[in-house]
Design a protein around this motif. Structure first.
Motif, PDB file in Angstrom:
ATOM      1  N   ALA A 231      34.483 185.117   3.594  1.00 22.23           N
ATOM      2  CA  ALA A 231      35.906 185.986   3.086  1.00 22.23           C
ATOM      3  C   ALA A 231      37.475 185.100   3.223  1.00 22.23           C
ATOM      4  CB  ALA A 231      35.829 187.176   3.637  1.00 22.23           C
ATOM      5  N   VAL A 232      37.448 185.307   4.354  1.00 23.11           N
ATOM      6  CA  VAL A 232      39.015 184.587   5.198  1.00 23.11           C
ATOM      7  C   VAL A 232      38.715 183.151   4.156  1.00 23.11           C
ATOM      8  CG1 VAL A 232      40.048 183.069   6.805  1.00 23.11           C
ATOM      9  CG2 VAL A 232      38.890 185.550   7.067  1.00 23.11           C
ATOM     10  N   MET A 233      37.948 182.502   3.435  1.00 21.04           N
ATOM     11  CA  MET A 233      38.650 181.401   2.472  1.00 21.04           C
ATOM     12  C   MET A 233      38.560 182.244   1.755  1.00 21.04           C
ATOM     13  SD  MET A 233      35.969 178.040   4.674  1.00 21.04           S
ATOM     14  CE  MET A 233      35.473 177.481   3.000  1.00 21.04           C
ATOM     15  N   ALA A 234      37.969 182.759   0.856  1.00 18.42           N
ATOM     16  CA  ALA A 234      38.525 182.965  -0.345  1.00 18.42           C
ATOM     17  C   ALA A 234      39.934 183.931  -0.793  1.00 18.42           C
ATOM     18  CB  ALA A 234      36.877 184.504  -0.978  1.00 18.42           C
ATOM     19  N   ALA A 235      40.250 184.689   0.568  1.00 23.05           N
ATOM     20  CA  ALA A 235      41.197 184.952   0.438  1.00 23.05           C
ATOM     21  C   ALA A 235      42.414 183.904   0.711  1.00 23.05           C
ATOM     22  CB  ALA A 235      42.018 185.927   1.516  1.00 23.05           C
ATOM     23  N   SER A 236      42.581 182.890   1.198  1.00 21.65           N
ATOM     24  CA  SER A 236      43.224 182.381   1.549  1.00 21.65           C
ATOM     25  C   SER A 236      43.612 181.084  -0.094  1.00 21.65           C
ATOM     26  CB  SER A 236      42.977 181.077   2.506  1.00 21.65           C
ATOM     27  OG  SER A 236      41.703 180.086   2.743  1.00 21.65           O
ATOM     28  N   VAL A 237      42.173 181.030  -0.708  1.00 23.49           N
ATOM     29  CA  VAL A 237      42.011 180.834  -1.806  1.00 23.49           C
ATOM     30  C   VAL A 237      43.142 181.121  -3.012  1.00 23.49           C
ATOM     31  CG1 VAL A 237      40.953 178.912  -3.426  1.00 23.49           C
ATOM     32  CG2 VAL A 237      40.249 178.618  -1.298  1.00 23.49           C
ATOM     33  N   ALA A 238      42.955 182.593  -3.073  1.00 25.56           N
ATOM     34  CA  ALA A 238      43.402 182.663  -3.692  1.00 25.56           C
ATOM     35  C   ALA A 238      44.714 183.717  -3.687  1.00 25.56           C
ATOM     36  CB  ALA A 238      42.499 184.352  -4.263  1.00 25.56           C
ATOM     37  N   ALA A 239      45.259 182.904  -2.704  1.00 24.49           N
ATOM     38  CA  ALA A 239      46.713 182.947  -1.951  1.00 24.49           C
ATOM     39  C   ALA A 239      47.091 181.771  -2.998  1.00 24.49           C
ATOM     40  CB  ALA A 239      47.207 182.625  -1.142  1.00 24.49           C
ATOM     41  N   TRP A 240      46.844 180.644  -3.406  1.00 28.94           N
ATOM     42  CA  TRP A 240      47.451 179.383  -3.492  1.00 28.94           C
ATOM     43  C   TRP A 240      47.534 179.347  -5.255  1.00 28.94           C
ATOM     44  CZ3 TRP A 240      42.490 175.974  -1.933  1.00 28.94           C
ATOM     45  CH2 TRP A 240      42.939 175.201  -1.311  1.00 28.94           C
ATOM     46  N   PRO A 241      48.472 178.266  -6.079  1.00 31.07           N
ATOM     47  CA  PRO A 241      49.211 178.315  -6.887  1.00 31.07           C
ATOM     48  C   PRO A 241      47.898 178.117  -7.696  1.00 31.07           C
ATOM     49  CG  PRO A 241      50.295 177.521  -5.918  1.00 31.07           C
ATOM     50  CD  PRO A 241      49.416 177.364  -4.833  1.00 31.07           C
ATOM     51  N   LEU A 242      48.154 178.661  -9.006  1.00 33.64           N
ATOM     52  CA  LEU A 242      47.027 178.512  -9.983  1.00 33.64           C
ATOM     53  C   LEU A 242      46.472 176.292 -10.327  1.00 33.64           C
ATOM     54  CD1 LEU A 242      44.785 178.965 -12.012  1.00 33.64           C
ATOM     55  CD2 LEU A 242      45.754 179.085 -13.913  1.00 33.64           C
ATOM     56  N   ALA A 243      47.688 176.104 -10.319  1.00 35.02           N
ATOM     57  CA  ALA A 243      48.157 174.312 -10.471  1.00 35.02           C
ATOM     58  C   ALA A 243      46.930 173.773  -9.070  1.00 35.02           C
ATOM     59  CB  ALA A 243      49.263 173.750 -10.691  1.00 35.02           C
ATOM     60  N   LEU A 244      47.228 174.356  -8.123  1.00 35.21           N
ATOM     61  CA  LEU A 244      46.704 174.201  -7.031  1.00 35.21           C
ATOM     62  C   LEU A 244      45.076 174.097  -6.466  1.00 35.21           C
ATOM     63  CD1 LEU A 244      46.976 172.288  -4.057  1.00 35.21           C
ATOM     64  CD2 LEU A 244      47.676 173.873  -3.111  1.00 35.21           C
TER      65      LEU A 244
END
Length: 181
Positions: free
Chosen positions: A111-124
């Motif tokens: 859950a923590v990893m999914a939330a942190s990746v969701a905050a990244w820009p689309l290109a990243l």
């Protein structure tokens, strides 16, 4: 046999010769050689080393990869090994990090990893997903290619070239599809 004949004159009959086992164990029939090595002084050793070093300078140098034309089979083999190292190394590093995370206070839960990746820009996100997907897809597809080779299929030069490029193309397309999922 010549030594045996020389030691015992020809008037003896063949029946008087010993069996091979008896000849091998009897010291009378053994051959002796003098030692091939001898001790030499340090001066002679240094002179011998100088001669050997001069001889090595005159030896031809083996051809290097730079004189050969690169081929897809080289790149495919190297990339297969590299992707295998990346995948296995990545799994080991993440596995160890996941095991020691509670001890070090890291939060590697899903859950923590999914939330942190969701905050990244689309290109990243696409770049990271593609860089994670490409080694997996390439190594998997190239593994299928090797299984076909093990069955005796696609072994002539033209087919090897064609399947090599097909694996590269399919790997790029499939990793791009996985990156956008």
């Amino acid at each position: 046999m010549r030594r045996l004949a020389a030691q015992r004159p020809a008037q003896q009959t063949l029946s008087r010769f010993a069996a091979p086992a008896a000849v091998a164990t009897n010291t009378h029939y053994l051959q002796y050689r003098q030692a091939a090595t001898q001790t030499i002084s340090s001066e002679d050793q240094s002179k011998a080393n100088e001669i050997l070093n001069r001889q090595r300078l005159n030896r031809p140098v083996s051809p290097h990869l730079s004189i050969y034309r690169p081929q897809i089979t080289w790149y495919g083999s190297a990339l297969n090994r590299i992707t295998a190292s990346i995948l296995s190394g990545g799994f080991y590093v993440f596995g160890v990090a996941y095991l020691v995370a509670p001890l070090l206070g890291w939060h590697l839960e899903t859950a923590v990893m999914a939330a942190s990746v969701a905050a990244w820009p689309l290109a990243l996100k696409v770049l990271v997903k593609m860089s994670l997907a490409f080694p997996f897809t390439y190594h998997s597809l190239n593994g299928v290619r090797h299984l076909a080779w093990d069955m005796g299929k696609t072994l002539n030069n033209k087919q090897v070239q064609r399947t090599g490029w097909a694996v590269v193309g399919l790997s790029v397309v499939s990793s791009a599809i996985l990156a956008f999922v």
